[in-house]
Every structure is written in C-alpha cells, then in structure tokens.
Design a protein around this motif. Structure first.
Motif, mmCIF file in Angstrom:
data_model
loop_
_atom_site.group_PDB
_atom_site.id
_atom_site.type_symbol
_atom_site.label_atom_id
_atom_site.label_comp_id
_atom_site.label_asym_id
_atom_site.label_seq_id
_atom_site.Cartn_x
_atom_site.Cartn_y
_atom_site.Cartn_z
ATOM 1 N N THR A 426 88.416 28.778 94.484
ATOM 2 C CA THR A 426 87.299 29.634 94.106
ATOM 3 C C THR A 426 86.040 28.816 93.884
ATOM 4 N N SER A 427 84.919 29.450 94.108
ATOM 5 C CA SER A 427 83.608 28.883 93.800
ATOM 6 C C SER A 427 82.884 29.883 92.903
ATOM 7 N N GLU A 428 82.584 29.448 91.696
ATOM 8 C CA GLU A 428 81.938 30.325 90.718
ATOM 9 C C GLU A 428 80.527 29.836 90.441
ATOM 10 N N GLU A 429 79.613 30.798 90.349
ATOM 11 C CA GLU A 429 78.232 30.476 89.999
ATOM 12 C C GLU A 429 77.822 31.356 88.826
ATOM 13 N N GLN A 430 77.326 30.707 87.774
ATOM 14 C CA GLN A 430 76.820 31.431 86.612
ATOM 15 C C GLN A 430 75.352 31.089 86.411
ATOM 16 N N LYS A 431 74.557 32.116 86.143
ATOM 17 C CA LYS A 431 73.145 31.931 85.816
ATOM 18 C C LYS A 431 72.839 32.724 84.558
ATOM 19 N N ASN A 432 71.941 32.198 83.753
ATOM 20 C CA ASN A 432 71.596 32.885 82.521
ATOM 21 C C ASN A 432 70.119 32.681 82.219
ATOM 22 N N LEU A 433 69.483 33.721 81.729
ATOM 23 C CA LEU A 433 68.110 33.638 81.245
ATOM 24 C C LEU A 433 68.074 34.314 79.887
ATOM 25 N N ALA A 434 67.539 33.612 78.879
ATOM 26 C CA ALA A 434 67.565 34.139 77.522
ATOM 27 C C ALA A 434 66.263 33.835 76.804
ATOM 28 N N PHE A 435 65.918 34.714 75.870
ATOM 29 C CA PHE A 435 64.783 34.522 74.972
ATOM 30 C C PHE A 435 65.278 34.764 73.548
ATOM 31 N N TYR A 436 64.808 33.946 72.619
ATOM 32 C CA TYR A 436 65.267 34.105 71.247
ATOM 33 C C TYR A 436 64.130 33.858 70.263
ATOM 34 N N LEU A 437 64.255 34.530 69.099
ATOM 35 C CA LEU A 437 63.276 34.445 68.017
ATOM 36 C C LEU A 437 64.022 34.242 66.703
ATOM 37 N N GLN A 438 63.437 33.442 65.823
ATOM 38 C CA GLN A 438 64.012 33.263 64.493
ATOM 39 C C GLN A 438 62.873 33.089 63.491
ATOM 40 N N ASP A 439 63.001 33.732 62.350
ATOM 41 C CA ASP A 439 62.025 33.607 61.271
ATOM 42 C C ASP A 439 62.773 33.259 59.993
ATOM 43 N N THR A 440 62.438 32.108 59.430
ATOM 44 C CA THR A 440 63.012 31.683 58.155
ATOM 45 C C THR A 440 61.939 31.839 57.093
ATOM 46 N N MET A 441 62.175 32.689 56.111
ATOM 47 C CA MET A 441 61.153 33.038 55.117
ATOM 48 C C MET A 441 61.542 32.538 53.739
ATOM 49 N N SER A 442 60.595 31.909 53.065
ATOM 50 C CA SER A 442 60.752 31.522 51.668
ATOM 51 C C SER A 442 59.989 32.526 50.821
ATOM 52 N N LEU A 443 60.738 33.362 50.117
ATOM 53 C CA LEU A 443 60.144 34.441 49.327
ATOM 54 C C LEU A 443 60.051 33.982 47.877
ATOM 55 N N GLY A 444 59.092 33.132 47.611
ATOM 56 C CA GLY A 444 58.949 32.590 46.268
ATOM 57 C C GLY A 444 59.969 31.504 46.006
ATOM 58 N N GLU A 445 60.228 31.275 44.742
ATOM 59 C CA GLU A 445 61.089 30.163 44.340
ATOM 60 C C GLU A 445 62.565 30.445 44.540
ATOM 61 N N HIS A 446 62.989 31.712 44.471
ATOM 62 C CA HIS A 446 64.417 32.013 44.362
ATOM 63 C C HIS A 446 65.038 32.676 45.587
ATOM 64 N N TRP A 447 64.260 33.104 46.569
ATOM 65 C CA TRP A 447 64.843 33.867 47.670
ATOM 66 C C TRP A 447 64.500 33.234 49.018
ATOM 67 N N ARG A 448 65.496 33.253 49.936
ATOM 68 C CA ARG A 448 65.295 32.825 51.319
ATOM 69 C C ARG A 448 65.877 33.914 52.226
ATOM 70 N N LEU A 449 65.135 34.258 53.238
ATOM 71 C CA LEU A 449 65.566 35.292 54.185
ATOM 72 C C LEU A 449 65.459 34.742 55.597
ATOM 73 N N LEU A 450 66.529 34.884 56.375
ATOM 74 C CA LEU A 450 66.545 34.401 57.755
ATOM 75 C C LEU A 450 66.919 35.555 58.675
ATOM 76 N N GLY A 451 66.133 35.749 59.709
ATOM 77 C CA GLY A 451 66.428 36.768 60.711
ATOM 78 C C GLY A 451 66.233 36.203 62.098
ATOM 79 N N GLY A 452 67.097 36.598 63.019
ATOM 80 C CA GLY A 452 66.978 36.099 64.380
ATOM 81 C C GLY A 452 67.602 37.052 65.368
ATOM 82 N N VAL A 453 67.174 36.948 66.621
ATOM 83 C CA VAL A 453 67.736 37.776 67.679
ATOM 84 C C VAL A 453 67.580 37.040 69.003
ATOM 85 N N ARG A 454 68.538 37.249 69.887
ATOM 86 C CA ARG A 454 68.491 36.630 71.222
ATOM 87 C C ARG A 454 68.842 37.693 72.257
ATOM 88 N N PHE A 455 68.105 37.666 73.383
ATOM 89 C CA PHE A 455 68.343 38.571 74.513
ATOM 90 C C PHE A 455 68.817 37.737 75.698
#
Length: 722
Positions: A426-455
């Motif tokens: 067999t001969s296999e060929e794989q191709k992929n194209l992706a875009f991704y975003l991530q936001d790491t937030m420091s919400l004051g002294e006590h909270w950290r929020l992380l969100g991300g998504v990839r297509f």
C-alpha cells in the motif's frame, strides 16, 4: 525524488514566511522573554551542562509543550516533567527506561522491541503508530520509529489530558513531548563509557560551545552494543544528533536540531503462556528463527525553528520538520494460540519493507496584552503536514502440510523456512491543514483562565498497489479546550479543565468506505502544591475520558471492522517531585485507572482494556553528600509497582462461557543507583536494575506474544568532562 520535491517545497514555504517575519526587524527594539536568546544569557556560566548531572533538579516550573509562559503551578492542566537529572539517576539510555516513573503511564505492545509504546491514563495510541509522541512540539510518531535514545534528550514533558486544541490528532489521555538538548554559549564537553550485564557496551559524547559571537553548536553521539538475556537476541544502535543556534540579529534566532539513528535487532515477540499460566517457558526462550537476522530501522530528523521578537509584547515562530523512516527485514512470529498438545507453536514468516516521509510546517504569532485588569497571552497558529507512508509485506502462513512449528519446551532452530508471498502493498498519503487559537488570561491575583480551539482538515488517500483500489476520506474536526485555576495562596492551586480530541481511523469497511474518526472528550479536576522555594511540587488529578467510533468487528462481514465501539477511562494520578532537603531529592507517583470497554461487537462489555493495571506507582530517591576529602558521592534507588493486567482481549463469547481471562501477574521491581565523583572532571557510576532478579511481564498482545521484563542488570559507567 519525492523527498527532494517535498523538502524543497517546505523549505520554500519557510523562507517565504521567514521573510515576512523578518521585515520589521530593523525597525524594532526588543526586550528579552522566555524564548529569546540575549547577550546576557549568552554570557552566563554553564554548570553541569553536559554528561550526567550532579545535584540537579527533579522539579520544573515550565513546559514548552504547553505553548504558554504560564508557570506549571498556575496552569489548569496536569503536567509532569521528567528532568535530565531524573534520566541520569535512572541510568536511562532510552526513554523507555524512564516511563514507569510517571503516574498514569502503562506499558503496551512494543512491536517486538522495535518501538516505544505506552498508554496514558488507560488509553493507548494508534496500534500502527505507537504512543502519542511529540519531538520539540512536532509530531514524532508518524511512520515507523525506533526506540528513542536519551543521548540528546534534555527533558520529557508528559502533557496529561487532551492536546488536540494545540496539536490536532491525538489521544485524550495525554501526549508526550520530548525536548532535545540545545547549544550552549560556554564550551563544555564530556565523554562517557559504560559496560554491563549481557554484553552491554555504550560510548557517548556530548560537546557544546560557541563557534563565534553569533553561532553556537551542540553535538551528541552515542554508539551501543546490547546483548540480551533472550536467546539469539542482541541490538546494535548508533545516533548522531547535531544542533546549531544562530543569532541572526539581537531579536531574531534560528535553531537547527538534527538526529540520525540506526537501530538493528531481531523482532522478538516474547514468550508464550501455557493455558493461562506464565513461567512454564523460560524467560530466555526465543521463539523466532535466528536465521532471519535483524530488522533494521533507519530514522533521520531535521528541524528548523525561526523566532523573532517584534517588541516586548509580540513575537513569532516559524518551524519546519522533516522526518524520514524505514523498517526492513525478516521475522518469524507466533500464531495466536498453541496447538492442542500445549507445546507445539505454529509460526508465520514475514518480510517487511516500510518507508515514510513526514514534512511539517508551523507558524505562530504570540502576543501579550493588558485589557483593564485582565492580562492576555494570545497564541495564533497554523500547521500543515504531508505524510507519505509505504508498506510492503510478504507473508507465509502455516498450514497442516507446512506448519513451520517449534516446540516451546525443546526448540530446534534451523528448519527449512517458507518463502513469504505478497500480502500487503500500500501507498498512503496524508495531508492536514489546521488553524489554532489559545488565550491564557490572568484574572487578577487568584484566577487563571485558559481557552483554546483548533480546526483541522485532514485528507487521506490509501492506494492498494496489488489491486489498484484507492480509498479516500477528508474528515474535519474542531477541538476545543477550556481550563480554570484558582490560586488561594502562593503554594496551592485548584484547577479544572475539559476538552475534546479526535484521531482518524485507518483502513476501510466491507463496503470500501472510510471510517469516521475516533472522537474523545475528557474532564479533569485537581490540585497542585509547590513549596516556597519552588524546589518541591506535587499534582493530584481526577479525570474521566470517553472515546467513540473505536473500531470493532463487523457483525455482518467477517474479517472487517466498523467504527462503533466505545471505551471509557476514569481514575486518579499523583506525582511528587523535587528536593526534600539539601541532601535528598525524590520522585514519586501513584495512579488508579479504571479503563473498560463500554460497547463493542466482539469484546466483552465492561471488560478491562489491554495491559492497563488498576494501580501502579513508583518511588525514586537519591541522597548526596561529600566525603572528608571533598569528593562527592550519591546513593539511592527506588521501585516500580504494577497491579495485574489483562493480557489478551476477552470476547463476549469467552465471557458467556465463563472462560477465565488471561492476566499478567502484578510485579514490583527495585533498582539501585550510586556514584562517586573522583574529581571535578571524573565520575564513576553504578546502576543496578531489577535488584532482586524478579521474573515479571511488562505487556502482552496475546497469549503467544508476552513481553518479559529484564532480569537483574548491572551497569558500570565512567564519565569524564574536559
């Protein structure tokens, strides 16, 4: 020619992206960040940077695989870093030697000793690719890859939980990122020599330093000859790993990392069980055929990373990876069951000729913003890759007229070998194209929020060269992740996260249609602790993971599969690492894993997953001090424990008939480590694994493919710095 064309196209792409990145360079001033090399860093002294470390750290504060500058204690994710010091204390020459010392890791089928393979949190990777593995943030497991050497490894990052929002196709249990050694700006050199049990000999060189004001190099070389307690099995390997860092401007850096590895060994499927019993066949018994010779794996990897800082807030990175692999050779392998006399084992003979080319291009933009009381660390990236994977196999199956059998109690080698005939091409060929975003937030002294998504857009084409049939599929996937941390004080963190993952299924159904990809979702809650001096830390996490569209037997068309299975894993893992006192350092782990089949057409519903113990754990402790003459010494050791595991998948029919499951017994294996630094430049080391010479079994695929653990091994080493 295909390699030259694909590499030329990739290099053209990185050149174009690199020119865009460099346009603002002359007009900007920069401030140093975690990822930038500055003149200040270049002048810092290097201490214990090559060879085996002395008084290094088990505890780490950051991981490059997370793609954020957020300290690990604040990150809403369970991450375990295995430092170079830990690898040195374990005497690990392959990463496989260290995997038992991380919570939630379970050994899996290692393809007859030809690759590394584990499950993370109860879920294994693709049966044809092995465990989910990254190398410096690029895919490291596509194609066939020899067991990884540690000669050029700086640390191993265990990113537990879904990583699909950053890396795409992956397992929801976690991903391993291997980080290689980088050039240093102060000259340092070491040479090491080792000799040990079963004719083990190894020599390694590590040299680094500047080649000028703007260029630094590093070169790691290792040559190894390893005998074995297994009859007729020995291994030879050699690795050359060069690296360069070039400071193009004060704000722009180009890094190159390369690796060329050759690994030669017979394919060894292990020993057989007699019924459900292990131990009747000696652990040294080889059931292949010595005349087959070695399987040879050749791997070469080349990576480029171009980093540029526009200013103190914005930076960019463009990376290119090319990975080539080949596997070639004959093997003789056991059939799934013994004959009724419980001593005659029929065998199959195979010839494999596999080759793969894997080219990946990444581009990322990183920004740091302040919006009122909220600090943002933004990541926007794209990735594209192309994998060409060719598999050619010849196979000779046993028959009543030509059983090609061996007596497992009285083996006779050298019988006439059947000529294998074409089976897979067999001969296999794989191709992929992706875009991704991530936001790491420091919400004051006590909270950290992380969100991300990839297509991801994934294109796969599989050509059967024997029939001319072609199968194509183009699945898409959206992989989100969200996590939150609460920091009540500087020592404690409470965190939670959830995410999704996907992995395309290979092959086709009875109707020649592609399968839907596997989809996974996972949730995790936990707590982290770090002492005030940041030298000791612990993580405790509870999780639940579910996967759908797992391949299972087609109930209508025998010999085919459908994507209808479901599995679940839930449990707990705990890791503690760091410095207990001035003299003591400790690495400890404990895991509870309940991994089972939820739905399947063939396997028992509620049955356990293969090779997954409910409980495993480990401890490694080292004590260091100085003699009265000022020379230093260290002594320590540890153990690993694994509960009993399912050794062969149990079917619904076997469960209904009340047939007992085939299980691998639990085991505890101890080790001892010691060193004496004779002088500042000379060090003597001793490593003893399986101190009490325990007979144990690490993994199994079926009753006739059971992998045996090493007996007691003693290795003496001499390390010199110059």
């Amino acid at each position: 020619m295909r390699f030259l064309m694909s590499r030329r196209a990739a290099l053209s792409g990185i050149a174009a992206l690199g020119s865009c990145v460099l346009i603002p360079a002359s007009a900007q001033t920069t401030a140093p960040t975690q990822n930038a090399v500055t003149d200040t860093e270049a002048s810092l002294p290097a201490v214990e940077v090559v060879g085996r470390r002395q008084s290094g750290s088990y505890h780490a504060d950051e991981a490059s695989g997370t793609k954020t500058d957020l300290p690990l204690r604040e990150l809403p994710q369970s991450v375990r870093i295995m430092s170079r010091q830990t690898l040195d204390d374990l005497g690990a020459t392959r990463i496989d030697d260290a995997l038992d010392y991380v919570g939630g890791i379970s050994r899996q089928n290692n393809f007859g000793g030809l690759w590394d393979n584990v499950a993370i949190r109860g879920l294994a990777g693709d049966i044809n690719n092995g465990m989910p593995l990254l190398l410096n943030g690029f895919s490291g497991n596509r194609g066939f890859n020899a067991p990884r050497d540690t000669a050029n490894v700086e640390r191993i990052e265990f990113l537990k939980g879904p990583a699909a929002s950053l890396y795409g196709t992956s397992e929801p249990g976690g991903t391993i990122n291997v980080v290689t050694k980088k050039p240093l700006w102060k000259a340092a050199h070491s040479i090491e020599a080792y000799a040990g049990s079963d004719d083990f000999y190894r020599t390694a060189l590590d040299t680094t330093g500047p080649l000028g004001e703007r260029v630094a190099y590093r070169l790691n070389v290792a040559v190894e000859k390893r005998g074995s307690f297994r009859d007729h099995v020995d291994t030879q390997r050699a690795i050359i790993a060069p690296a360069l860092t070039w400071k193009l401007t004060p704000s722009t850096r180009l890094d190159y990392s390369g690796e060329v590895l050759r690994h030669e060994t017979p394919l060894d499927r292990g020993i057989v069980a007699i019924g459900n019993r292990l131990g009747d066949v000696p652990r040294s018994r080889f059931l292949g055929e010595p005349a087959d010779g070695d399987i040879r794996i050749d791997n070469q990897t080349h990576q480029l990373a171009l980093e540029h800082m526009f200013n103190a807030q914005w930076s960019s990175r463009v990376g290119l990876s090319y990975k080539e692999g080949s596997l070639k050779g004959y093997s003789t392998e056991a059939q799934p069951a013994l004959q009724p006399d419980e001593r005659t084992l029929r065998r199959q003979r195979r010839f494999r000729d596999y080759a793969s080319d894997d080219v990946t291009l990444q581009a990322e933009l990183i920004g740091r913003l302040q919006a009122g009381a909220v600090a943002h660390e933004l990541l926007a990236g794209m990735e594209t890759y192309r994998l060409d994977f060719d598999q050619r196999m010849l196979r000779a199956n046993p028959t009543s007229a030509a059983p090609y059998a061996i007596d497992v109690f009285n083996p006779v080698y050298g019988q006439p070998q059947p000529v294998p005939l074409p089976n897979t091409d067999t001969s296999e060929e794989q191709k992929n194209l992706a875009f991704y975003l991530q936001d790491t937030m420091s919400l004051g002294e006590h909270w950290r929020l992380l969100g991300g998504v990839r297509f991801d857009r994934y294109d796969q084409s599989l050509l059967n060269n024997r029939t001319g049939a072609r199968i194509e599929q183009s699945p898409t996937a959206t992989s989100p992740r969200i996590g939150i941390s609460y920091l009540p004080n500087p020592q404690w963190t409470l965190f939670a996260n959830a995410g999704k993952s996907f992995r395309p299924n290979n092959g086709s159904s009875a109707s020649a249609s592609p399968f839907d990809p596997e989809s996974g979702r996972a949730a995790e809650v936990g707590a982290k602790w770090e002492n005030e001096s940041k030298t000791l830390g612990a993580t405790l996490a509870l999780y639940e993971i579910r996967k759908k569209n797992v391949l299972t037997a087609d109930p209508v068309n025998a010999g085919f599969s459908i994507a209808a299975g479901e599995v679940r894993s839930r449990g707990m893992d705990f890791d503690l690492t760091g410095q207990l006192s001035r003299n003591w350092r400790l690495n400890a782990s404990l895991a509870y894993i309940d991994a089972s089949v939820e739905r399947d057409n063939l396997l028992e519903a509620g049955g356990r997953l293969l090779n997954i113990p409910r409980i495993n754990g480990s401890v490694l402790a080292m004590y260091e001090d100085a003699f009265s003459d000022g020379t230093r010494y260290g002594i320590g050791g540890g153990f690993t424990y694994s509960a009993k595991r399912l050794g062969e998948a149990r079917t619904q029919a076997q469960a209904a008939a009340g047939a007992p499951a085939f299980e691998l017994p639990s085991y505890t294996v101890a080790r001892l480590a010691a060193y004496w630094r004779i002088s500042p430049a000379l060090r003597l080391s001793l490593d003893v694994d399986n101190l009490f010479d325990k007979t144990y079994y690490t993994s199994s695929f079926q009753r006739t493919w059971v992998t045996v653990g090493n007996p007691r091994t003693v290795v003496l080493g001499l390390q010199a710095k110059f």
